[in-house]
Design a protein around this motif. Sequence first.
Motif, PDB file in Angstrom:
ATOM      1  N   GLY A 178       4.191  39.208  18.966  1.00 47.28           N
ATOM      2  CA  GLY A 178       3.850  38.320  20.443  1.00 47.28           C
ATOM      3  C   GLY A 178       4.607  36.690  20.322  1.00 47.28           C
ATOM      4  O   GLY A 178       4.554  36.118  21.093  1.00 47.28           O
ATOM      5  N   SER A 179       5.001  36.404  19.081  1.00 41.57           N
ATOM      6  CA  SER A 179       5.674  35.151  18.980  1.00 41.57           C
ATOM      7  C   SER A 179       6.769  34.847  19.697  1.00 41.57           C
ATOM      8  O   SER A 179       7.068  33.713  20.549  1.00 41.57           O
ATOM      9  N   VAL A 180       7.466  35.849  20.085  1.00 45.75           N
ATOM     10  CA  VAL A 180       8.533  35.829  21.267  1.00 45.75           C
ATOM     11  C   VAL A 180       8.351  37.101  22.104  1.00 45.75           C
ATOM     12  O   VAL A 180       7.888  38.336  21.607  1.00 45.75           O
ATOM     13  N   LYS A 181       8.377  36.614  23.371  1.00 47.04           N
ATOM     14  CA  LYS A 181       8.208  38.036  24.342  1.00 47.04           C
ATOM     15  C   LYS A 181       9.137  37.691  25.714  1.00 47.04           C
ATOM     16  O   LYS A 181       9.720  36.545  25.856  1.00 47.04           O
ATOM     17  N   GLY A 182       8.767  38.623  26.521  1.00 42.62           N
ATOM     18  CA  GLY A 182       9.690  38.387  27.778  1.00 42.62           C
ATOM     19  C   GLY A 182      11.290  38.566  27.637  1.00 42.62           C
ATOM     20  O   GLY A 182      11.615  39.121  26.588  1.00 42.62           O
ATOM     21  N   ILE A 183      12.082  37.851  28.302  1.00 42.84           N
ATOM     22  CA  ILE A 183      13.545  38.163  28.173  1.00 42.84           C
ATOM     23  C   ILE A 183      14.081  37.473  26.962  1.00 42.84           C
ATOM     24  O   ILE A 183      15.210  38.018  26.378  1.00 42.84           O
ATOM     25  N   GLU A 184      13.312  36.584  26.502  1.00 45.35           N
ATOM     26  CA  GLU A 184      14.160  35.899  25.122  1.00 45.35           C
ATOM     27  C   GLU A 184      13.972  36.883  23.854  1.00 45.35           C
ATOM     28  O   GLU A 184      14.656  36.843  23.003  1.00 45.35           O
ATOM     29  N   LEU A 185      13.039  37.715  24.084  1.00 42.02           N
ATOM     30  CA  LEU A 185      12.802  38.993  23.057  1.00 42.02           C
ATOM     31  C   LEU A 185      14.097  39.903  23.125  1.00 42.02           C
ATOM     32  O   LEU A 185      14.604  40.329  22.250  1.00 42.02           O
ATOM     33  N   THR A 186      14.202  40.344  24.374  1.00 43.93           N
ATOM     34  CA  THR A 186      15.348  41.018  24.802  1.00 43.93           C
ATOM     35  C   THR A 186      16.776  40.439  24.177  1.00 43.93           C
ATOM     36  O   THR A 186      17.420  41.030  23.660  1.00 43.93           O
ATOM     37  N   GLN A 187      16.686  39.137  24.447  1.00 45.26           N
ATOM     38  CA  GLN A 187      17.967  38.398  24.246  1.00 45.26           C
ATOM     39  C   GLN A 187      18.237  38.373  22.498  1.00 45.26           C
ATOM     40  O   GLN A 187      19.341  38.570  22.222  1.00 45.26           O
ATOM     41  N   MET A 188      17.186  38.117  21.934  1.00 42.91           N
ATOM     42  CA  MET A 188      17.161  37.925  20.566  1.00 42.91           C
ATOM     43  C   MET A 188      17.557  39.499  20.063  1.00 42.91           C
ATOM     44  O   MET A 188      18.316  39.431  18.912  1.00 42.91           O
ATOM     45  N   ALA A 189      17.036  40.460  20.529  1.00 41.44           N
ATOM     46  CA  ALA A 189      17.321  41.793  20.066  1.00 41.44           C
ATOM     47  C   ALA A 189      18.629  41.950  20.099  1.00 41.44           C
ATOM     48  O   ALA A 189      19.427  42.788  19.187  1.00 41.44           O
ATOM     49  N   LEU A 190      19.187  41.815  21.418  1.00 42.58           N
ATOM     50  CA  LEU A 190      20.679  42.097  21.465  1.00 42.58           C
ATOM     51  C   LEU A 190      21.587  41.445  20.704  1.00 42.58           C
ATOM     52  O   LEU A 190      22.698  41.820  20.164  1.00 42.58           O
ATOM     53  N   VAL A 191      21.364  40.024  20.559  1.00 45.66           N
ATOM     54  CA  VAL A 191      21.935  39.143  19.665  1.00 45.66           C
ATOM     55  C   VAL A 191      22.350  39.695  18.290  1.00 45.66           C
ATOM     56  O   VAL A 191      23.312  39.817  17.586  1.00 45.66           O
ATOM     57  N   SER A 192      21.240  40.080  17.801  1.00 46.75           N
ATOM     58  CA  SER A 192      21.220  40.658  16.359  1.00 46.75           C
ATOM     59  C   SER A 192      21.884  41.911  16.263  1.00 46.75           C
ATOM     60  O   SER A 192      22.314  42.332  15.207  1.00 46.75           O
ATOM     61  N   GLN A 193      22.344  42.668  17.347  1.00 44.58           N
ATOM     62  CA  GLN A 193      22.890  43.872  17.149  1.00 44.58           C
ATOM     63  C   GLN A 193      24.666  43.806  17.577  1.00 44.58           C
ATOM     64  O   GLN A 193      25.479  44.178  17.109  1.00 44.58           O
ATOM     65  N   VAL A 194      24.680  42.782  18.436  1.00 41.61           N
ATOM     66  CA  VAL A 194      26.295  42.702  18.664  1.00 41.61           C
ATOM     67  C   VAL A 194      26.893  41.290  18.585  1.00 41.61           C
ATOM     68  O   VAL A 194      28.084  41.075  18.771  1.00 41.61           O
ATOM     69  N   GLY A 195      26.055  40.275  18.239  1.00 40.89           N
ATOM     70  CA  GLY A 195      26.425  39.122  18.010  1.00 40.89           C
ATOM     71  C   GLY A 195      26.086  37.847  19.232  1.00 40.89           C
ATOM     72  O   GLY A 195      25.523  38.303  20.156  1.00 40.89           O
ATOM     73  N   PRO A 196      26.615  36.883  19.194  1.00 38.79           N
ATOM     74  CA  PRO A 196      26.299  35.893  19.873  1.00 38.79           C
ATOM     75  C   PRO A 196      26.330  35.963  21.472  1.00 38.79           C
ATOM     76  O   PRO A 196      25.568  35.480  22.376  1.00 38.79           O
ATOM     77  N   TRP A 197      27.415  36.865  21.686  1.00 38.00           N
ATOM     78  CA  TRP A 197      27.733  37.177  23.096  1.00 38.00           C
ATOM     79  C   TRP A 197      26.711  37.997  23.774  1.00 38.00           C
ATOM     80  O   TRP A 197      26.625  38.176  25.069  1.00 38.00           O
ATOM     81  N   GLY A 198      25.839  38.591  22.871  1.00 39.78           N
ATOM     82  CA  GLY A 198      24.754  39.498  23.555  1.00 39.78           C
ATOM     83  C   GLY A 198      23.815  38.631  24.475  1.00 39.78           C
ATOM     84  O   GLY A 198      23.315  38.979  25.546  1.00 39.78           O
ATOM     85  N   GLY A 199      23.648  37.360  23.982  1.00 38.53           N
ATOM     86  CA  GLY A 199      22.651  36.463  24.582  1.00 38.53           C
ATOM     87  C   GLY A 199      23.241  35.961  25.924  1.00 38.53           C
ATOM     88  O   GLY A 199      22.526  36.148  27.132  1.00 38.53           O
ATOM     89  N   THR A 200      24.474  36.060  26.152  1.00 40.56           N
ATOM     90  CA  THR A 200      25.273  35.693  27.352  1.00 40.56           C
ATOM     91  C   THR A 200      25.252  36.839  28.353  1.00 40.56           C
ATOM     92  O   THR A 200      25.150  36.542  29.515  1.00 40.56           O
TER      93      THR A 200
END
Length: 474
Positions: free
Chosen positions: A326-348
């Motif tokens: 619950g420390s991270v939720k909403g769209i920021e959690l989805t961004q964090m998850a994708l960045v960890s899988q594909v790199g910094p461009w995932g957030g963009t």
Amino acid sequence: MEFLNKLILLVNDFIWTYILIAMLIVIGFYFTFRTKFVQFTNIKEMFKLLGEGTSSKDKSKNEVSSFQAFCIGTASRVGTGNLAGVASAIAIGGPGAVFWMWLIALIGSASAFIESTLAQIYKVKDGDSFRGGPAYYMEKGLKKKWMGITFSVLIIMCFGFAFNSVQSNTIAAAFNSTFNANKLIIGIILTVLTLLIIFGGVNRIAKISSVLVPIMAVAYIVIALFIIVINFNKIPSLFITIFENAFGIKQVVGGGIGAALLQGIKRGLFSNEAGMGSAPNAAATATVSHPAKQGLIQTLGVFTDTLIICTSTAFIILLSGAPLDGSVKGIELTQMALVSQVGPWGGTFISICILLFAFSSIIGNYYYGETNIQFITENKVVLYGYRILVAAMVLFGSIASMDLVWNIADVFMGLMAILNLIAIVLLGKIAIKALQDYTAQKKAGKNPVFYASSIPELGDEVEEWREDEKEAIA
């Protein structure tokens, strides 16, 4: 503001915990059995129907095709709920929330068929196209104009104002997180774009939605599939985690099942809108030869939304190892998850996705409000005032607290769904008879064509299905 948020949350919890969840599940199962599992037995037919254009012999340029109506409905469905809502559900309710999201989509899709078929049956002419929805079948089918007006007010408040605040809030949060963009500036840009499009009318909405929705959905699904492939060895344990958290002993002891169920169904309904009474407003706009056709197409929209796109988000988050405390939720959690899988461009990528997802939802949400404004009054001043207020709420949402806008949206969504579910239970037999008529014609090798006379209970309230039979066939 904090007191207001607590008050809204109190009302919210009462509506969902004690009324709506039971209604959604019981009514979903009821229609699943009454329609003989229409959502599962007609999947092939749904895809076939999606390719049909307008069925009118005149094919006016202002007609909305079944595919365009599907896209308006999907544009509203596919939005913040798919990226931010799923993330919040998992962060608050744990991985088990995903199971309850799946369940409400599978059984709720039968309710989606009923409401969209009813919208087609009771639709009215609007220039060269049509309009309709729950307000219209409440007035014409139930003979309760007051009920239709109440629903219209709720959907205007819910979709035109509250949901659009949620969409702009998520876009602003995503761009602030990725690019450190000023939320107010993002809000102003969104507001201007919204005004430019909504003053163009339903046909512009249909055209824009039919382009944006397929592009954004396919791009997002491709990324999700890539992540699933590179984490293929984790998939079995992922399913075990989801089911354990949905039914596990630990969750019973800690009350986690309640949290998972509540969040899964809440966010699932926010995303797929099955039984809520929103998608029928889009379903009614289509020009089709039989109401059941659009009912089946909108049922496919529920599957597309939850079983494909919401599941994609859930898998991206659960495979990433991102924190679920619950420390991270909403769209920021989805961004964090994708960045960890594909790199910094995932957030963009997520920022661009949410821009397309959520902005197309703003367009679809606006239309739901517009068609219900027209149900209440034809006064153009009121309609223009509504458009200005929609734009103002887009701006407000971009700078407001995330928790506040989500909680306001949940209250209106709950009230709206309760009223619509009551109406479709009372009118369900009409949609079921339309399905039986459709099935009988298909078995006879015909392209089904509907006439109001095939359901005697319709009386004189149905306007658009009384053409001379020979002329219609010709």
